[in-house]
Design a protein around this motif. Structure first.
Motif, PDB file in Angstrom:
ATOM      1  N   CYS A   1       0.724  -1.161   0.505  1.00 14.47           N
ATOM      2  CA  CYS A   1      -0.050   0.340   0.422  1.00 14.47           C
ATOM      3  C   CYS A   1       0.994   0.721  -0.606  1.00 14.47           C
ATOM      4  O   CYS A   1       2.328   0.932  -0.246  1.00 14.47           O
ATOM      5  CB  CYS A   1      -1.076  -0.003   1.036  1.00 14.47           C
ATOM      6  SG  CYS A   1      -0.554   0.532   2.355  1.00 14.47           S
TER       7      CYS A   1
ATOM      8  N   CYS B   1       6.411   1.387   4.666  1.00 14.80           N
ATOM      9  CA  CYS B   1       6.965   0.631   6.041  1.00 14.80           C
ATOM     10  C   CYS B   1       8.341  -0.177   5.753  1.00 14.80           C
ATOM     11  O   CYS B   1       8.388  -0.302   4.328  1.00 14.80           O
ATOM     12  CB  CYS B   1       6.326  -0.374   6.211  1.00 14.80           C
ATOM     13  SG  CYS B   1       4.116   0.022   7.072  1.00 14.80           S
TER      14      CYS B   1
ATOM     15  N   CYS C   1       1.607  -5.836   7.941  1.00 11.16           N
ATOM     16  CA  CYS C   1       0.144  -5.785   8.009  1.00 11.16           C
ATOM     17  C   CYS C   1      -0.356  -6.433   7.363  1.00 11.16           C
ATOM     18  O   CYS C   1       0.654  -7.411   6.290  1.00 11.16           O
ATOM     19  CB  CYS C   1      -0.354  -4.794   7.674  1.00 11.16           C
ATOM     20  SG  CYS C   1      -0.396  -4.367   6.046  1.00 11.16           S
TER      21      CYS C   1
HETATM   22  S1  SF4 Z   1       3.407  -3.335   5.778  1.00  9.83           S
HETATM   23 FE1  SF4 Z   1       0.875  -2.232   5.556  1.00  9.83          FE
HETATM   24  S2  SF4 Z   1       0.401  -0.521   6.378  1.00  9.83           S
HETATM   25 FE2  SF4 Z   1       3.017  -0.730   5.441  1.00  9.83          FE
HETATM   26  S3  SF4 Z   1       3.587  -0.236   3.499  1.00  9.83           S
HETATM   27 FE3  SF4 Z   1       2.698  -2.947   3.382  1.00  9.83          FE
HETATM   28  S4  SF4 Z   1       1.256  -2.844   3.376  1.00  9.83           S
HETATM   29 FE4  SF4 Z   1       1.012  -0.666   3.502  1.00  9.83          FE
END
Ligand code: SF4
Length: 969
Positions: free
Chosen positions: A31, A35, A63
């Motif tokens: 997304c 992160c 996530c």
């Molecule tokens: S870990 Fe989840 S919230 Fe973080 S960038 Fe990846 S998809 Fe997005």
């Protein structure tokens, strides 16, 4: 197979890593939150992804999407080679033949060099949810075409523009709620997407510390589900709520008066007399020419101590002054004036809670309580942090004043045709409470705050579109007055999407959602080549989906396509791929270099700037090539000046070389860490040939912590403003006074009213501009309401993104499909029963523009006048390499079929967008509901013809299983 059937876990994350496991760090892109992740590899294959505990953004948290990146890597829908539409086949049939990259580049070079040498505006580059607009925008500028836009116009440009034109910064990437110090947190119109992991972490901490969390939203999902209180609201009415809250706060003097006097334009005197200065700020002619948004520092204020007008800057803030916020005054030359705050007070005087109750559905008494709660928390529960700071005028403040009421808002406010003024009203609400860059309130992230108006003019000169010549300004920017619009002398648009025209003057991100319709219509002219990157324009990224698909295939009288050449760059077989003439296979985020740059969209934190990178952790699949490399290659072949040495040779070997060596200004490049020849300089310095290695060794991230005294009040913080200018983030180091009143908007209104000299809008747009360019915030009904019978279509219909899927990105992801393979329309039981629609039953949903059939779920977690569904779960049959009978196409559906991309206007059509910014009005659509008949198919409607697999797809889910089973014991 034996191993697969054994009771051992396929992957045991708690097991100690074995010697042949390699761990590489990079940045997630499942997304847009970015992160830090650790990718665990064995034999060069991705085996596991977890969060990087040493990354400042997510601190190890990951996530469902992030950890499912492994399935994106092996997705059967991956494109693996360049494809050319087969001669004789139609667009949309999806019949291709594979070609080499050399041939693909030859085709592009031949076509684009001809366009560049003849009529550069016939090339249009429109990019979706990428994070490299500093590169794509540079490419368009160097090409010489104004026809470039990023995804913001159909995402949340109202949020960006409404906030930036008011407080100099915006939510998410550029600022956010300080939940470490807040006591009350109010979230409005936000689904569980933007700033996902950091928001979840901050909310958990906030709630554990006893903070109170209120969510205002038509739907109670995600974050709203853990709120202490959910306040349901009708879609598109948030602005009315904010106006009523302002009414209550001002009526009860729950406003931060010293803050308003010193740090905003609330005391500045607005001319009340009719004429060309009407509604603009009175100014001191001895201190300079009449100001505009960019030259704001010669305005006047009324000093109650001396009883006369004084300069609002700098004298107005001198000790001993007492600047009036209320009253009406007369200047020595007889001009009648009033402080901007007086006009705000008069504006909200009629906007009582009862007025807002009738619009929002929120009880008047609850609105009163909410205002009291906000005002009393901000002012009476305030505290001071022991952080001394110095303001722009040299005054030393021994402490930093907290205002512990934080807000967060996103697309729920933005994606309406009244979104800009709604966001303006929220920004003004936050400002009167004194919460801007204060502890516990809204805090900026570098390089914000920007100037109001930012010092970035968009390209606007038709005479500067010349063969083989770069534009003299970037295609996107922030107009400060009508002279900066991208229009011809007769007021007609310069750009294919009509951005920066009188139709949508402040369209800072362009209007991606209109490019196909306008190009097919030849409005304002025909284009030749449309290059679409990372946007699914034949499906979920477009309104009026079925008609837009026809338009992509439309031919003129000469039998040629009305958009002659369509290039699609994507990593997956999206619905749009089938319509391409040329397909360019992109890599995944695990296979490429990328930058999250201060020139673009960094990942800064409240306490200082942060940028980060992606580095390839695996080799590209098949012949996939990063889009960045495609652009660098084309820019070099087409000999764009920035990409070419004086002797005509190529300047940059590849994209990593470009990132290291390109300088936007001396010492300022894409990355700010480890600069200088030996890598010892940070923030600014000469290029460092080993910069990528330094990032790779340091978790792919660079973070700079600013001293405490530069971390707050940055609109007016002298050391910060000087520091930001020195580092190249700002062109000026003067303070950024908050725009309670927007004289910038008033300059457009005066032009529309024929009261100012200079550019005037075409007659059919005068009333529209005069209405919506109100210098004070106001609420108006979404524009669709005036075009449809709201009795016939009584329900508002909206979408939101689920936590486990980002746009359409992951319906090809074997793990995430198990969470969302299809979607329902969620309807309040009262509404559903009144319509005769059963829980789990099929129903028809109809708007003035189209109809669809879908499954319905009864839900108490939605207010009765609203229906909603997840966005982009429904898929076209066969796309994304899903089986023709997959749930996504048989049971999933798109609300887009009900949304029009144009509304009737002045005897013609105009974009279904905010009239100020061009933000797509996704959430304005009105619908009704009726049960499907038992004899009708139990399948969603409409359906499209199944597209075939394209050559080179990884084809089968077997690859996923093979990948898992090939794990070594
Ligand atoms: S870990 Fe989840 S919230 Fe973080 S960038 Fe990846 S998809 Fe997005």
């Amino acid at each position: 197979m034996f191993k697969f059937l054994s009771s051992d876990p396929v992957h045991n994350p708690t097991a100690s890593s074995t010697a042949d496991t390699e761990v590489k760090t990079t940045t997630c892109y499942m997304c847009a939150c970015r992160c830090g992740i650790r990718v665990h590899l064995r034999d060069g294959q991705v085996r596991y992804i977890d969060g990087n505990p040493d990354h400042p953004l997510n601190k190890g948290v990951i996530c469902a999407k992030g950890s499912s990146g492994i399935m994106k890597q092996v997705s059967p829908a991956r494109l693996t080679q360049p494809l050319l539409r087969k001669p004789g086949s139609e667009r949309g049939e999806g019949v291709f033949e594979p070609i080499s990259w050399e041939r693909a580049f030859d085709i592009l070079e031949t076509r684009l060099s001809h366009l560049r040498a003849t009529d550069p505006k016939k090339f249009a580059l429109f990019t979706g949810r990428d994070q490299m607009q500093a590169l794509t925008g540079l490419f368009a500028r160097q090409f010489g075409t104004p026809n470039y836009a990023a995804h913001g116009g159909f995402c949340s440009v109202n949020m960006a523009a409404g906030m930036i034109y008011s407080v100099g910064g915006s939510f998410w990437e550029f600022g956010g709620p300080d939940l470490d110090h807040a006591k009350l947190f109010v979230m409005i119109g936000t689904a569980e997407d933007h700033h996902s992991n950091p928001m979840k972490m901050a909310l958990g901490k906030f709630k554990r510390a006893g903070g109170r969390f209120i969510s205002i939203n038509p739907v109670r999902t995600g974050y709203s589900a853990i709120a202490d209180e959910w306040i349901p609201i009708r879609p598109g009415t948030d602005g009315a709520l904010f106006m009523a809250l302002l009414h209550e706060l001002i009526a009860h003097d729950l406003v931060d008066r010293p803050f308003l006097q010193r740090f905003t334009n609330a005391p500045q005197l607005v001319v009340l007399d009719e004429g060309e200065r009407e509604g603009l700020f009175a100014f001191d002619s001895a201190a300079g020419v009449p100001g505009d948004g960019r030259n704001p520092h010669n305005k006047l204020a009324w000093d109650l101590t001396s009883g006369r007008a004084v300069q609002a800057y700098p004298e107005g803030v001198e000790e001993g002054r007492s600047l009036a916020l209320e009253g009406h005054y007369t200047l020595p030359d007889g001009t009648r004036v009033a402080p901007a705050f007086q006009l705000l007070r008069e504006r909200v005087s009629q906007h009582t809670p009862e007025w807002a109750e009738a619009i929002t559905g929120i009880a008047a008494e609850r609105i009163r309580q909410l205002a009291r709660e906000m005002g009393e928390t901000a002012l009476h529960q305030a505290f001071e942090l022991p952080i001394p700071w110095t303001d722009a005028w040299g005054k030393q403040h021994p402490t930093t004043q907290a205002r512990p009421v934080a807000f967060h808002a996103m697309r729920g406010l933005a994606a309406h045709s009244n979104g800009f003024q709604t966001v303006r009203s929220l920004a003004v609400l936050m400002s009167v409470l004194g919460t801007i860059d204060a502890p516990g309130g809204f805090r900026h992230k570098a390089p914000y705050p920007r100037h109001i108006v930012p010092n970035y003019r968009a390209f606007n000169d038709p005479d500067m579109i010349k063969p083989n010549t770069p534009l003299n300004a970037a295609p996107l920017g922030f107009p400060a007055n009508p002279e900066e619009l991208a229009v011809h002398a007769d007021g007609t648009p310069l750009r294919i999407d009509h951005a920066f025209s009188w139709e949508h003057p402040l369209s800072a991100h362009g209007l991606m959602h209109n490019v196909i319709t306008n190009a097919v219509r030849g409005d304002p002219y025909k284009i030749d080549t449309l290059l679409i990157f990372m946007a699914n324009m034949a499906w979920n990224s477009t309104m009026n989906t079925m008609e837009v698909r026809k338009k992509l295939n439309a031919r003129g009288e000469d039998g040629e396509y009305l958009i002659p050449f369509l290039v699609v760059c994507d990593a997956f077989q999206s619905e749009t791929v089938a319509f391409a003439d040329l397909v360019l296979p992109d890599t995944t985020y695990l296979e490429r270099h990328d930058v999250m740059s201060m020139l673009d969209r960094p990942i800064s934190e409240f306490d200082g700037p942060v940028d980060s990178v992606r580095v390839p952790v695996v080799e590209p699949t098949g012949e996939c090539k990063p889009f960045q490399e495609v652009l660098i290659e084309l820019a070099s072949r087409l000999k764009f000046p920035v990409f070419t040495n004086e002797d005509g040779s190529r300047k940059f070997k590849d994209y990593p070389d470009f990132v290291v060596n390109f300088q936007a200004q001396p010492g300022v490049g894409f990355l700010m860490g480890w600069r200088g020849k030996d890598g010892t300089q940070h923030l600014r310095g000469e290029p460092n040939p080993n910069q990528w290695e330094m990032y790779a060794k340091n978790n792919c991230v660079f973070q700079h912590h600013m001293p405490k005294d530069q971390q707050y009040m940055r609109n007016w913080n002298r050391p910060y403003l000087d520091f930001a200018k020195e580092k190249g983030w700002r062109q000026k180091n003067d303070p950024v006074q908050l725009a309670i009143y927007s004289d910038t908007l008033q300059t457009f209104r005066l032009a529309a009213q024929g009261k100012s000299k200079g550019r005037q809008p075409p007659d059919h747009l005068r009333e529209r501009i005069a209405t919506y360019f109100d210098p004070l915030p106001f609420w108006y009904e979404p524009l669709e309401n005036a075009c449809v019978d709201t009795q016939q279509f009584p329900l508002a219909a909206i979408t939101q993104r689920p936590m486990a899927m980002y746009h359409s990105w992951d319906s090809q992801n074997a793990w995430l499909r198990q969470i969302h393979s299809h979607n329902y329309l969620h309807v309040n039981p009262v509404t559903a029963k009144a319509a005769g629609v059963e829980d789990g039953g099929w129903a028809w949903v109809t708007s003035a523009w189209g109809e669809l059939r879908c499954m319905v779920r009864h839900s108490d977690a939605v207010e009765p006048g609203t229906v909603w569904t997840w966005n982009a779960i429904g898929k076209a049959s066969g796309a994304w390499q899903l089986a023709p009978g997959a749930d996504e196409s048989r049971k999933g559906f798109l609300l887009n079929h009900l949304i029009t991309e144009e509304l009737p206007f002045a005897g013609g059509q105009i974009s279904n967008s905010d009239p100020v910014t061009g933000q797509a009005g996704w959430y304005d659509v009105r619908v009704n509901l009726r049960p499907a008949q038992p004899e009708e198919p139990a399948a969603s409607f409409p359906q499209v013809r199944t597209v075939p697999s394209v050559p080179g797809l990884l084809r089968s889910g077997r690859r996923v299983m093979t990948h898992i089973l090939s794990k070594k014991p």
